[in-house]
Structure formats: C-alpha cells, structure tokens
Design a protein around this motif. Structure first.
Motif, PDB file in Angstrom:
ATOM      1  N   PRO A   1     -14.416 -41.352  27.160  1.00  0.00           N
ATOM      2  CA  PRO A   1     -14.117 -40.381  26.099  1.00  0.00           C
ATOM      3  C   PRO A   1     -13.613 -41.113  24.849  1.00  0.00           C
ATOM      4  CG  PRO A   1     -13.183 -39.657  28.191  1.00  0.00           C
ATOM      5  CD  PRO A   1     -13.649 -41.071  28.394  1.00  0.00           C
ATOM      6  N   PRO A   2     -13.780 -40.512  23.666  1.00  0.00           N
ATOM      7  CA  PRO A   2     -13.522 -41.241  22.423  1.00  0.00           C
ATOM      8  C   PRO A   2     -12.049 -41.440  22.076  1.00  0.00           C
ATOM      9  CG  PRO A   2     -14.224 -39.002  21.935  1.00  0.00           C
ATOM     10  CD  PRO A   2     -14.356 -39.185  23.418  1.00  0.00           C
ATOM     11  N   ALA A   3     -11.144 -40.690  22.719  1.00  0.00           N
ATOM     12  CA  ALA A   3      -9.733 -40.749  22.317  1.00  0.00           C
ATOM     13  C   ALA A   3      -8.888 -41.421  23.380  1.00  0.00           C
ATOM     14  CB  ALA A   3      -9.201 -39.342  22.059  1.00  0.00           C
ATOM     15  N   CYS A   4      -7.841 -42.080  22.945  1.00  0.00           N
ATOM     16  CA  CYS A   4      -6.898 -42.721  23.864  1.00  0.00           C
ATOM     17  C   CYS A   4      -6.204 -41.650  24.708  1.00  0.00           C
ATOM     18  CB  CYS A   4      -5.863 -43.511  23.063  1.00  0.00           C
ATOM     19  SG  CYS A   4      -4.576 -44.266  24.087  1.00  0.00           S
ATOM     20  N   PRO A   5      -6.043 -41.903  26.017  1.00  0.00           N
ATOM     21  CA  PRO A   5      -5.395 -40.908  26.864  1.00  0.00           C
ATOM     22  C   PRO A   5      -3.920 -40.682  26.530  1.00  0.00           C
ATOM     23  CG  PRO A   5      -6.082 -42.831  28.149  1.00  0.00           C
ATOM     24  CD  PRO A   5      -6.568 -43.039  26.761  1.00  0.00           C
ATOM     25  N   HIS A   6      -3.356 -41.534  25.691  1.00  0.00           N
ATOM     26  CA  HIS A   6      -1.939 -41.405  25.365  1.00  0.00           C
ATOM     27  C   HIS A   6      -1.723 -40.410  24.226  1.00  0.00           C
ATOM     28  CE1 HIS A   6       1.942 -43.578  23.849  1.00  0.00           C
ATOM     29  NE2 HIS A   6       2.240 -42.503  24.528  1.00  0.00           N
ATOM     30  N   MET A   7      -2.107 -40.803  22.992  1.00  0.00           N
ATOM     31  CA  MET A   7      -1.827 -39.944  21.837  1.00  0.00           C
ATOM     32  C   MET A   7      -3.070 -39.590  21.042  1.00  0.00           C
ATOM     33  SD  MET A   7       1.871 -41.313  20.520  1.00  0.00           S
ATOM     34  CE  MET A   7       1.857 -40.271  19.073  1.00  0.00           C
ATOM     35  N   GLU A   8      -4.217 -39.610  21.719  1.00  0.00           N
ATOM     36  CA  GLU A   8      -5.473 -39.155  21.108  1.00  0.00           C
ATOM     37  C   GLU A   8      -5.930 -39.995  19.930  1.00  0.00           C
ATOM     38  OE1 GLU A   8      -6.130 -34.818  21.006  1.00  0.00           O
ATOM     39  OE2 GLU A   8      -4.040 -34.608  21.643  1.00  0.00           O
ATOM     40  N   GLU A   9      -5.462 -41.250  19.844  1.00  0.00           N
ATOM     41  CA  GLU A   9      -5.997 -42.147  18.812  1.00  0.00           C
ATOM     42  C   GLU A   9      -7.492 -42.305  19.055  1.00  0.00           C
ATOM     43  OE1 GLU A   9      -4.442 -43.931  16.243  1.00  0.00           O
ATOM     44  OE2 GLU A   9      -2.730 -42.661  16.694  1.00  0.00           O
TER      45      GLU A   9
ATOM     46  N   GLU B   1      -0.082 -45.364  31.234  1.00  0.00           N
ATOM     47  CA  GLU B   1       0.337 -44.459  32.306  1.00  0.00           C
ATOM     48  C   GLU B   1      -0.792 -43.692  32.950  1.00  0.00           C
ATOM     49  OE1 GLU B   1       3.173 -41.824  30.674  1.00  0.00           O
ATOM     50  OE2 GLU B   1       4.733 -43.343  30.641  1.00  0.00           O
ATOM     51  N   LYS B   2      -1.958 -43.721  32.295  1.00  0.00           N
ATOM     52  CA  LYS B   2      -3.085 -42.971  32.840  1.00  0.00           C
ATOM     53  C   LYS B   2      -4.285 -43.893  32.886  1.00  0.00           C
ATOM     54  CE  LYS B   2      -1.914 -38.639  30.459  1.00  0.00           C
ATOM     55  NZ  LYS B   2      -2.367 -37.756  29.374  1.00  0.00           N
ATOM     56  N   PRO B   3      -5.147 -43.726  33.897  1.00  0.00           N
ATOM     57  CA  PRO B   3      -6.392 -44.490  33.911  1.00  0.00           C
ATOM     58  C   PRO B   3      -7.381 -43.922  32.888  1.00  0.00           C
ATOM     59  CG  PRO B   3      -6.335 -42.993  35.768  1.00  0.00           C
ATOM     60  CD  PRO B   3      -5.017 -42.835  35.054  1.00  0.00           C
ATOM     61  N   LEU B   4      -8.422 -44.701  32.604  1.00  0.00           N
ATOM     62  CA  LEU B   4      -9.498 -44.203  31.749  1.00  0.00           C
ATOM     63  C   LEU B   4     -10.410 -43.302  32.565  1.00  0.00           C
ATOM     64  CD1 LEU B   4     -10.756 -47.405  29.874  1.00  0.00           C
ATOM     65  CD2 LEU B   4      -9.392 -45.524  28.912  1.00  0.00           C
ATOM     66  N   LEU B   5     -10.900 -42.265  31.927  1.00  0.00           N
ATOM     67  CA  LEU B   5     -12.000 -41.502  32.509  1.00  0.00           C
ATOM     68  C   LEU B   5     -13.285 -42.217  32.104  1.00  0.00           C
ATOM     69  CD1 LEU B   5     -10.822 -37.870  31.630  1.00  0.00           C
ATOM     70  CD2 LEU B   5     -10.632 -39.044  33.838  1.00  0.00           C
ATOM     71  N   MET B   6     -14.258 -42.248  33.008  1.00  0.00           N
ATOM     72  CA  MET B   6     -15.482 -42.982  32.711  1.00  0.00           C
ATOM     73  C   MET B   6     -16.715 -42.189  33.124  1.00  0.00           C
ATOM     74  SD  MET B   6     -14.631 -46.817  33.861  1.00  0.00           S
ATOM     75  CE  MET B   6     -14.319 -47.945  32.548  1.00  0.00           C
ATOM     76  N   TYR B   7     -17.721 -42.303  32.276  1.00  0.00           N
ATOM     77  CA  TYR B   7     -19.041 -41.783  32.634  1.00  0.00           C
ATOM     78  C   TYR B   7     -19.802 -42.893  33.352  1.00  0.00           C
ATOM     79  CZ  TYR B   7     -18.134 -38.153  29.094  1.00  0.00           C
ATOM     80  OH  TYR B   7     -17.595 -37.134  28.362  1.00  0.00           O
ATOM     81  N   GLU B   8     -20.675 -42.492  34.243  1.00  0.00           N
ATOM     82  CA  GLU B   8     -21.538 -43.478  34.892  1.00  0.00           C
ATOM     83  C   GLU B   8     -22.563 -43.987  33.866  1.00  0.00           C
ATOM     84  OE1 GLU B   8     -24.242 -43.490  38.860  1.00  0.00           O
ATOM     85  OE2 GLU B   8     -22.804 -41.829  38.671  1.00  0.00           O
ATOM     86  N   VAL B   9     -22.855 -45.284  33.899  1.00  0.00           N
ATOM     87  CA  VAL B   9     -23.756 -45.890  32.909  1.00  0.00           C
ATOM     88  C   VAL B   9     -24.810 -46.725  33.637  1.00  0.00           C
ATOM     89  CG1 VAL B   9     -23.891 -47.541  30.995  1.00  0.00           C
ATOM     90  CG2 VAL B   9     -21.924 -46.031  31.157  1.00  0.00           C
TER      91      VAL B   9
ATOM     92  N   TYR C   1      -9.083 -35.848  28.622  1.00  0.00           N
ATOM     93  CA  TYR C   1      -7.753 -36.033  29.212  1.00  0.00           C
ATOM     94  C   TYR C   1      -6.926 -34.778  29.033  1.00  0.00           C
ATOM     95  CZ  TYR C   1      -9.300 -40.839  28.955  1.00  0.00           C
ATOM     96  OH  TYR C   1     -10.026 -41.981  29.088  1.00  0.00           O
ATOM     97  N   GLU C   2      -5.952 -34.613  29.909  1.00  0.00           N
ATOM     98  CA  GLU C   2      -4.990 -33.517  29.775  1.00  0.00           C
ATOM     99  C   GLU C   2      -3.873 -33.991  28.859  1.00  0.00           C
ATOM    100  OE1 GLU C   2      -4.571 -30.400  31.199  1.00  0.00           O
ATOM    101  OE2 GLU C   2      -6.666 -30.468  31.838  1.00  0.00           O
ATOM    102  N   TYR C   3      -3.880 -33.565  27.617  1.00  0.00           N
ATOM    103  CA  TYR C   3      -2.793 -33.931  26.713  1.00  0.00           C
ATOM    104  C   TYR C   3      -1.689 -32.892  26.751  1.00  0.00           C
ATOM    105  CZ  TYR C   3      -6.059 -37.276  24.810  1.00  0.00           C
ATOM    106  OH  TYR C   3      -6.936 -38.298  24.658  1.00  0.00           O
ATOM    107  N   GLY C   4      -1.995 -31.745  27.229  1.00  0.00           N
ATOM    108  CA  GLY C   4      -1.000 -30.680  27.261  1.00  0.00           C
ATOM    109  C   GLY C   4      -1.505 -29.615  28.185  1.00  0.00           C
ATOM    110  N   SER C   5      -0.598 -28.739  28.523  1.00  0.00           N
ATOM    111  CA  SER C   5      -0.992 -27.674  29.408  1.00  0.00           C
ATOM    112  C   SER C   5      -0.431 -26.378  28.859  1.00  0.00           C
ATOM    113  CB  SER C   5      -0.437 -27.950  30.807  1.00  0.00           C
ATOM    114  OG  SER C   5      -0.487 -26.767  31.551  1.00  0.00           O
ATOM    115  N   GLU C   6      -1.132 -25.319  29.120  1.00  0.00           N
ATOM    116  CA  GLU C   6      -0.619 -24.015  28.698  1.00  0.00           C
ATOM    117  C   GLU C   6       0.556 -23.609  29.585  1.00  0.00           C
ATOM    118  OE1 GLU C   6      -1.653 -22.752  25.897  1.00  0.00           O
ATOM    119  OE2 GLU C   6      -2.977 -24.481  25.839  1.00  0.00           O
ATOM    120  N   ASP C   7       0.653 -24.240  30.737  1.00  0.00           N
ATOM    121  CA  ASP C   7       1.715 -23.912  31.672  1.00  0.00           C
ATOM    122  C   ASP C   7       2.967 -24.700  31.306  1.00  0.00           C
ATOM    123  OD1 ASP C   7       3.452 -23.618  33.704  1.00  0.00           O
ATOM    124  OD2 ASP C   7       2.066 -24.219  35.299  1.00  0.00           O
TER     125      ASP C   7
END
Lengths: 119, 343
Positions: free
Chosen positions: A40-48, A82-90, A107-113
């Motif tokens: 995915p294009p954004a960092c799992p931490h702060m969406e950079e 703190e989080k692993p990267l999500l990856m697509y198969e290539v 990534y889950e940056y926030g939750s409605e809960d």
C-alpha cells in the motif's frame, strides 16, 4: 484471483520505490534488485506517502518520518516499527510486473469503535 | 484538575493545570507518550478525545494535517483541558520510555546576545534553579509577546547549569526571531518547558560520533561536542563534524569549533561546507569544502561509517538528504541515527 499489470520492470530502478494506480488501486512497487514487492502507498504509522518518505536500500524499507523499518522480502517490521507491511503477491511476466489484487489492502489507522486501540 | 490518558499499555490519571497542554502535563508526570517536536509541527502526538472538552490552542498547527478531526483527533501538544469536566484521551501511537530527565515547567529570564552573522544571534536564558539535560536536547520557550512555544536546542552543556545558551536564525515571518532581533536590549521573563529530545549523546555510547548539521542546527552538536570533549571521549573515539552554511559570511562558531578540535586532538575533524561559495583553504583546525553538507559528508565518509552514531539537525531538506545518505550509503541501523523531527 485477479492478476493485473502494475508496470514494466524497468520503470522502477533498483533500490527505489514508485507509486502506480492499478485499476483504481494505488500501490507502491519496490525494486529489490530484480525482485519486486507491492505494498500500500502509505506508511502504516502516520500515513506518510512512502514514494516520498520511503527509502528502499538493501532489501530494507525505511520511512524517514520516524525511521520505521521493514524487511521488504517478508514485510516484517524492524527496530521501532510496530506493524508489519501489508503486501500484494507479485510475479514477473517478461518485462511486466504483475500484482495480484483481490481487494485493496489498507492499514487500520483508526477505528470507529472507541474501545478499539488498533488505530 | 486531572486528565485520564489511556494508552495501549496502561491507563494514567495525571494532574493538569488550567490551560496546560495535555502533552506537557503527561510528560512532566513521566507518562510515556509519543511525541517529537512538542510544538505543533510533526503530528506525532496525535490522540483522540473520548470524553470531555479541550481548547485548541493553535488551530492552524501544521501537524494537524495528520488528524481526522471528525474522529475527535487532537495534537496533545496543542490542546489544553477546557472547563471543569473530566477529560479522557486515547493515545494510539507508540510510546517509548518517558524522557530523561523528567521535563518540567520553569521560569527564566531571556537575554539577547551578540549577532554571530547577519542573520544568526545568540541568546541565553537564566533559570532560578539548576537544570539537568542531556547533550543534544532542546527546550520549549514561551515569550510574553507571542502565542505558543518554540523549540530551541541548547548550545552549552554542563552539570546542572542555571544558564541555557541558544542561537536563533532570523527567518522571514519568524515571529520569535523578529522579536529577538528587534527587541530593545534588555531582559524578558520567559516560560520554559523541558528538557526534551531523544537525539542525545552519552559518553557511554562507545562509538564514533558523526554530526551533520545545517545552519542553526549546529546548536545541539555544540552541546554534544562540549560534553564529549569534557569526558575526553575523543581520546578513544573519532568525531567527524560536517557543518553546512551558504557562504563564508554565514559561518559562526568557527572559533568555538577550533577550540574543540585543539582540545580533542587529531581524532576530531570539523569540516565546514559552503553551498554557495568556493571553499577557502583550511586553517589547520577547521577544513572547508564546497557543496551541500550532506554531499560533502557523503564524499568524506565513504567506507567509514561502521561503528558510528550519527546526529543530524538542520533545515528539513538537509535532514532528509542526510538521513538518506546514512541509510543508503552508510547502512547505519535506525538506532544509530538520531534526530528530532520538527517537520
């Protein structure tokens, strides 16, 4: 299972990252030196946006915002990350980098809960 | 008044003064909190208000671009408890160990100092009690004429000093620097919060020291070099300092750097990189080179990074260039690259 062409192999230099839109799904292709990864294009931490903030070197991805790092071969985090990267198969077909996109990875940056801390 | 802060690890109930920023209240209670700049730009201290009300102290803070306000997200460094009600905050980010020494609110008196170049000046703050800080740390200063806090790295280092020394670069639109440069010579009471910052040096590191600094970013390096020199660190370890400015007229601390080299001996090397002027010959103690400081450092350091701990400070593009150099060319692990993110 949906394999889609993301780019030509020579569009992404060795040890670099480049963002592509594949059928409306934004992803970053990393060239580890003949081997490619799609994340995915954004960092799992702060969406950079990793195309700008990320460094691909020696099979390690570093986001320069807070120096979170990952092993691009496996997606596993290193050091302060703190989080692993999500990856697509290539896979490569000739000069094409093909990515398997069944659904957009995010990534889950926030939750409605309110009580859910996975955000 | 108190605030309840819930992190992934624990729940803390901390005292909070009226109008006090939530992050500062948490840090002085030694609660582990995610933060970097503590002054509204980096976005690292984002959190979510679960119950209660906060006052937004700087609605235009650049770090707010990282927030989703519709989810109740705030920057803890730019919010104060509003009213009498309870406040409960959820903190999602990674919370490293709390800063050492524990930061506190202090009062001091600011004295404007000499100009070092056409746009860089010294200033100092005298405290009513000694302060302990690690070399490389910064404090947040609040002057009566301006809203908010500004972060400045200490230039000096000593055991429990009562005077903190700083440099400031005059920037277009920079409220603090304009105030300082325009202020009638005199003394002004200031509020201080700190010390803060993790880009610190300890003589126990047992590694070579590499400093890459641009402009007023050299402030923290001076503190690190002073502490290292005082511990005779360069008798056993190498120190390589690259200090970038535009032209020879922009160089400051040349005498102080030369003194440090003289005291340390041949293991400490200082190179001043000029980005807009041909480098002159060095003078024995100080070398000169032409180019951007991270490029000059890259040429000099090729093949010599191993066993180094690197400190980086300066304008954001320079910091970015230096970080890329240290990771791509230097192959340094993230734990050996130290800088405080202000952008």
């Amino acid at each position: 299972m949906t394999w889609k062409r993301a780019c030509a192999a020579d569009e992404v230099a060795v040890d670099s990252l480049k963002k592509f839109s594949v059928d409306g799904v934004e992803l970053v292709i990393a060239n580890l030196g003949g081997e490619f990864r799609a994340i995915p294009p954004a960092c799992p931490h702060m969406e950079e946006q990793l195309e700008q903030s990320g460094i691909c070197a020696g099979g390690v991805l570093t986001c320069t915002k807070h120096l979170w790092q990952w092993d691009l071969r496996t997606g596993e985090q290193r050091g302060p990350a703190e989080k692993p990267l999500l990856m697509y198969e290539v896979r490569c077909e000739g000069n094409d980098v093909m990515v398997r996109i069944d659904e957009e990875l995010a990534y889950e940056y926030g939750s409605e809960d309110d009580d859910d801390f996975e955000w | 008044m108190s605030v309840t802060i819930r992190t992934k690890q624990a729940t803390y109930e901390i005292p909070c003064e009226a109008g006090e920023r939530v992050l500062y209240a948490a840090l002085r209670a030694a609660v582990p909190m995610p933060f970097e700049c503590a002054s509204g730009t980096c976005g690292t201290c984002k959190a979510r208000v679960k119950t209660g009300q906060v006052t937004e102290l700087w609605p235009e803070a650049p770090g707010r671009s990282y927030l989703k306000p519709e989810r109740g997200e705030i920057l803890m460094c730019q919010c104060a408890l509003a009213g009498e009600g309870d406040l409960e905050i959820l903190v999602p980010g990674a919370a490293p160990s709390p800063p050492e020494p524990t930061p506190a609110h202090r009062e001091g008196v600011l004295t404007a100092g000499e100009r070092l170049t056409h746009d860089v000046a010294r200033f100092s703050v005298d405290l009513d009690a000694p302060i302990d800080f690690s070399p490389g740390q910064f404090v947040l200063l609040q002057i009566p004429a301006l809203e908010g806090y500004r972060a400045y790295s200490m230039v000096n280092h000593a055991e429990g000093p009562t005077r903190l020394e700083f440099v400031v670069k005059q920037k277009p639109g920079g409220g603090f620097s304009r105030w300082l440069f325009d202020a009638e010579a005199g003394q002004t009471p200031v509020g201080i919060f700190g010390p803060l910052g993790r880009a610190t040096f300890s003589a126990a590191e047992n590694k070579d020291v590499l400093c890459i600094a641009g402009g007023s970013g050299v402030a923290g390096m001076m503190s690190i070099l002073t502490a290292a020199s005082g511990a005779d660190y360069f008798a056993r370890h190498r120190g390589r300092v690259f200090f970038g400015v535009r032209t020879l007229n922009d160089v400051f601390f040349r005498r102080e750097l030369a003194d440090l080299v003289e005291r340390a001996g041949p293991n400490l090397q200082v190179t001043i990189a000029l980005s807009e002027q041909e480098a002159p010959a060095g003078d024995g103690a100080i070398r000169f080179a032409t180019g951007f400081v991270h490029q000059v450092a890259g040429e000099a350091m090729a093949g010599r990074y191993e066993g180094s701990i690197a400190y980086v400070a300066g304008p954001p593009p320079m910091v970015d260039g230096a970080i890329r150099l240290l990771i791509i060319e230097g192959r340094l692990p993230a734990s050996d690259i130290r800088y405080d993110k202000f952008g």
